[in-house]
Design a protein around this motif. Structure first.
Motif, PDB file in Angstrom:
ATOM      1  N   GLY A  26       0.813  -1.201   0.000  1.00  0.00           N
ATOM      2  CA  GLY A  26       0.000   0.000   0.000  1.00  0.00           C
ATOM      3  C   GLY A  26       0.846   1.250   0.000  1.00  0.00           C
ATOM      4  N   ALA A  27       0.646   2.085   0.997  1.00  0.00           N
ATOM      5  CA  ALA A  27       1.328   3.376   1.088  1.00  0.00           C
ATOM      6  C   ALA A  27       2.253   3.428   2.299  1.00  0.00           C
ATOM      7  N   GLY A  28       2.935   2.319   2.556  1.00  0.00           N
ATOM      8  CA  GLY A  28       3.890   2.264   3.656  1.00  0.00           C
ATOM      9  C   GLY A  28       3.485   1.314   4.762  1.00  0.00           C
ATOM     10  N   HIS A  29       2.880   0.191   4.406  1.00  0.00           N
ATOM     11  CA  HIS A  29       2.333  -0.732   5.399  1.00  0.00           C
ATOM     12  C   HIS A  29       3.108  -2.043   5.420  1.00  0.00           C
ATOM     13  N   LEU A  30       3.258  -2.604   6.614  1.00  0.00           N
ATOM     14  CA  LEU A  30       3.924  -3.887   6.799  1.00  0.00           C
ATOM     15  C   LEU A  30       3.233  -4.652   7.914  1.00  0.00           C
TER      16      LEU A  30
ATOM     17  N   ASP B 259       3.238   3.981  12.146  1.00  0.00           N
ATOM     18  CA  ASP B 259       4.271   3.225  12.860  1.00  0.00           C
ATOM     19  C   ASP B 259       5.590   3.257  12.104  1.00  0.00           C
ATOM     20  N   LEU B 260       5.539   3.120  10.774  1.00  0.00           N
ATOM     21  CA  LEU B 260       6.773   3.142   9.989  1.00  0.00           C
ATOM     22  C   LEU B 260       7.492   4.470  10.162  1.00  0.00           C
ATOM     23  N   ARG B 261       6.748   5.571  10.096  1.00  0.00           N
ATOM     24  CA  ARG B 261       7.367   6.890  10.237  1.00  0.00           C
ATOM     25  C   ARG B 261       7.821   7.169  11.664  1.00  0.00           C
ATOM     26  N   GLY B 262       7.380   6.376  12.600  1.00  0.00           N
ATOM     27  CA  GLY B 262       7.855   6.498  13.967  1.00  0.00           C
ATOM     28  C   GLY B 262       9.173   5.787  14.217  1.00  0.00           C
ATOM     29  N   THR B 263       9.691   5.103  13.196  1.00  0.00           N
ATOM     30  CA  THR B 263      10.986   4.434  13.286  1.00  0.00           C
ATOM     31  C   THR B 263      12.026   5.260  12.533  1.00  0.00           C
ATOM     32  N   LYS B 264      13.236   4.729  12.431  1.00  0.00           N
ATOM     33  CA  LYS B 264      14.290   5.395  11.669  1.00  0.00           C
ATOM     34  C   LYS B 264      14.353   4.912  10.221  1.00  0.00           C
ATOM     35  N   ILE B 265      13.343   4.157   9.780  1.00  0.00           N
ATOM     36  CA  ILE B 265      13.250   3.764   8.372  1.00  0.00           C
ATOM     37  C   ILE B 265      13.062   5.022   7.530  1.00  0.00           C
ATOM     38  N   ILE B 266      13.700   5.058   6.361  1.00  0.00           N
ATOM     39  CA  ILE B 266      13.719   6.248   5.512  1.00  0.00           C
ATOM     40  C   ILE B 266      12.701   6.090   4.377  1.00  0.00           C
ATOM     41  N   PRO B 267      11.631   6.876   4.341  1.00  0.00           N
ATOM     42  CA  PRO B 267      10.653   6.751   3.254  1.00  0.00           C
ATOM     43  C   PRO B 267      11.185   7.384   1.962  1.00  0.00           C
ATOM     44  N   ALA B 268      10.972   6.730   0.851  1.00  0.00           N
ATOM     45  CA  ALA B 268      11.343   7.271  -0.464  1.00  0.00           C
ATOM     46  C   ALA B 268      10.361   6.751  -1.498  1.00  0.00           C
TER      47      ALA B 268
ATOM     48  N   GLU C 198       8.870  -4.529  12.933  1.00  0.00           N
ATOM     49  CA  GLU C 198       9.728  -4.553  14.119  1.00  0.00           C
ATOM     50  C   GLU C 198      11.141  -5.016  13.784  1.00  0.00           C
ATOM     51  N   ILE C 199      11.254  -6.010  12.902  1.00  0.00           N
ATOM     52  CA  ILE C 199      12.582  -6.491  12.492  1.00  0.00           C
ATOM     53  C   ILE C 199      13.390  -5.369  11.875  1.00  0.00           C
ATOM     54  N   TRP C 200      12.777  -4.648  10.932  1.00  0.00           N
ATOM     55  CA  TRP C 200      13.499  -3.578  10.240  1.00  0.00           C
ATOM     56  C   TRP C 200      13.737  -2.387  11.154  1.00  0.00           C
ATOM     57  N   ALA C 201      12.796  -2.083  12.028  1.00  0.00           N
ATOM     58  CA  ALA C 201      12.954  -0.941  12.926  1.00  0.00           C
ATOM     59  C   ALA C 201      14.144  -1.128  13.861  1.00  0.00           C
ATOM     60  N   GLN C 202      14.406  -2.349  14.256  1.00  0.00           N
ATOM     61  CA  GLN C 202      15.499  -2.621  15.188  1.00  0.00           C
ATOM     62  C   GLN C 202      16.877  -2.347  14.594  1.00  0.00           C
ATOM     63  N   VAL C 203      16.999  -2.408  13.265  1.00  0.00           N
ATOM     64  CA  VAL C 203      18.315  -2.211  12.635  1.00  0.00           C
ATOM     65  C   VAL C 203      18.418  -0.889  11.885  1.00  0.00           C
ATOM     66  N   ALA C 204      17.304  -0.140  11.812  1.00  0.00           N
ATOM     67  CA  ALA C 204      17.282   1.072  10.980  1.00  0.00           C
ATOM     68  C   ALA C 204      18.181   2.186  11.509  1.00  0.00           C
ATOM     69  N   GLY C 205      18.603   2.109  12.746  1.00  0.00           N
ATOM     70  CA  GLY C 205      19.545   3.084  13.264  1.00  0.00           C
ATOM     71  C   GLY C 205      20.988   2.735  12.975  1.00  0.00           C
TER      72      GLY C 205
ATOM     73  N   ALA D 101      -1.707  -1.224  13.664  1.00  0.00           N
ATOM     74  CA  ALA D 101      -0.324  -1.650  13.883  1.00  0.00           C
ATOM     75  C   ALA D 101       0.333  -2.007  12.554  1.00  0.00           C
ATOM     76  N   GLY D 102       1.503  -1.450  12.306  1.00  0.00           N
ATOM     77  CA  GLY D 102       2.219  -1.706  11.057  1.00  0.00           C
ATOM     78  C   GLY D 102       1.864  -0.749   9.941  1.00  0.00           C
ATOM     79  N   SER D 103       1.040   0.245  10.229  1.00  0.00           N
ATOM     80  CA  SER D 103       0.662   1.224   9.202  1.00  0.00           C
ATOM     81  C   SER D 103       1.764   2.267   9.045  1.00  0.00           C
ATOM     82  N   GLU D 104       1.505   3.237   8.149  1.00  0.00           N
ATOM     83  CA  GLU D 104       2.516   4.260   7.874  1.00  0.00           C
ATOM     84  C   GLU D 104       2.852   5.096   9.106  1.00  0.00           C
TER      85      GLU D 104
END
Length: 334
Positions: free
Chosen positions: A246-250, A291-300, A256-263, A286-289
């Motif tokens: 979708g528009a940034g959903h997992l 939450d994603l934007r609340g991590t250090k994952i970089i949206p592009a 959680e897996i990706w958020a733990q290493v995004a820093g 849970a897992g929507s955009e």
């Protein structure tokens, strides 16, 4: 802003053709098309090029693009950029399989005003109705034109002008094989007349000494349980291009897996649809955009996964850290 009435066709700069192989330089029928034409032979086979004074052609490589290495791509891009720095318009002929990736890398490196134009062909030079000659003449006309100045790196194919950041190969056999799903074409070439009706803002350039980093593209699908994510991370990548639904959903456990290493390493996220962006605050599950934007994952979300990979390789190889990489991709988020 240029508009559709700008139809100046008089060449304002000389043009250099850099050939890198691909279908446009292939001939053969019975056993299939194979690389054959070098730069001199390719130019000699296209009568329409005589209209451009001081045209020169140099063979950089002669490979199917599926054989391209990162070193090959960096070599092509540096040769094009260096010529552009001297005020020369550049046309790169290239295989279409990975043309968009080399063009994207070139746009990351490009820091001059003279345009760099990528083109190629769907039909071999020996085929009936070969499209390479028309594409090459169109590309040279754009590279020589006043309206293309300052536009960065372009892809000219099937009479259409696309920006390297937007172009994707969207058809395997159509003579209009490339499109820009997010923006549409920036212009057209008609009867040798380049017409530009819109522009894409340019990004600050990078100059990586090499492309020696490891970056994986990891998609997500329905029922994703994180197996692929954990397998990718077990290879100690330097960066990840992450496909979101979708528009940034997992799925929450995958996020959680990706958020733990995004820093620690840059995780750059794209949207699976060809058009659209990573949303900000439409959904709250849970897992929507959110939450994603609340991590250090970089949206592009603006870029395709293959374009993100090339830019991320350049960022990492240029020594950018996670925060600097986030800034570099901030222009592609929206």
């Amino acid at each position: 802003m240029l508009n559709a009435t700008d139809r100046s066709t008089a060449p304002v700069r000389r043009v250099r053709i850099l050939t890198a192989g691909g279908t446009i330089a292939m001939t053969g029928e019975g056993e299939g098309a194979r690389p054959e034409l070098d730069a001199e032979a390719l130019v000699a086979s296209v009568p329409g090029l005589q209209a451009f004074p001081d045209l020169e052609a140099i063979t950089v490589l002669n490979k199917p693009s599926a054989h391209m290495t990162l070193d090959d791509q960096l070599q092509i891009c540096r040769a094009a950029r260096d010529a552009s720095r001297r005020g020369i318009g550049v046309v790169v002929t290239h295989g279409t399989d990975v043309l968009e990736e080399t063009a994207m890398l070139c746009d990351v490196l490009h820091d001059a005003d003279a345009p760099i134009v990528f083109t190629g062909a769907i039909r071999p030079a020996s085929a009936a109705g070969a499209d390479g000659p028309a594409n090459l003449v169109d590309a040279v006309s754009v590279a020589a034109s006043a309206p293309a100045a300052g536009m960065g790196v372009l892809v000219v194919f099937g009479g259409e002008i696309h920006h390297a950041r937007c172009a994707r190969k969207t058809d395997t056999t159509s003579l209009v094989a490339f499109s820009s799903p997010q923006t549409g074409p920036l212009g057209r070439v008609t009867e040798g007349h380049p017409t530009i009706w819109s522009r894409i803002p340019r990004n600050p350039p990078l100059d990586p000494p090499e492309l020696a980093k490891r970056v994986h593209i990891i998609p997500s699908t329905a029922g994703d349980d994180g197996t692929l994510a954990r397998a990718a991370l077990s290879t100690s990548p330097d960066g990840i291009v992450l496909g979101t639904l979708g528009a940034g959903h997992l799925a929450p456990e995958v996020l959680e897996i990706w958020a733990q290493v995004a820093g620690d390493i840059p995780i750059v996220a794209y949207c699976r649809p060809e058009r659209g962006v990573v949303l900000n605050a439409t959904y709250g599950y849970a897992g929507s955009e959110r939450d994603l934007r609340g991590t250090k994952i970089i949206p592009a979300g603006f870029l395709s996964p293959q374009a993100i990979r090339m830019k991320l390789l350049a960022c990492l190889s240029a020594g950018l850290d996670v925060d600097e990489t986030r800034w570099a991709f901030s222009q592609d988020d929206g």
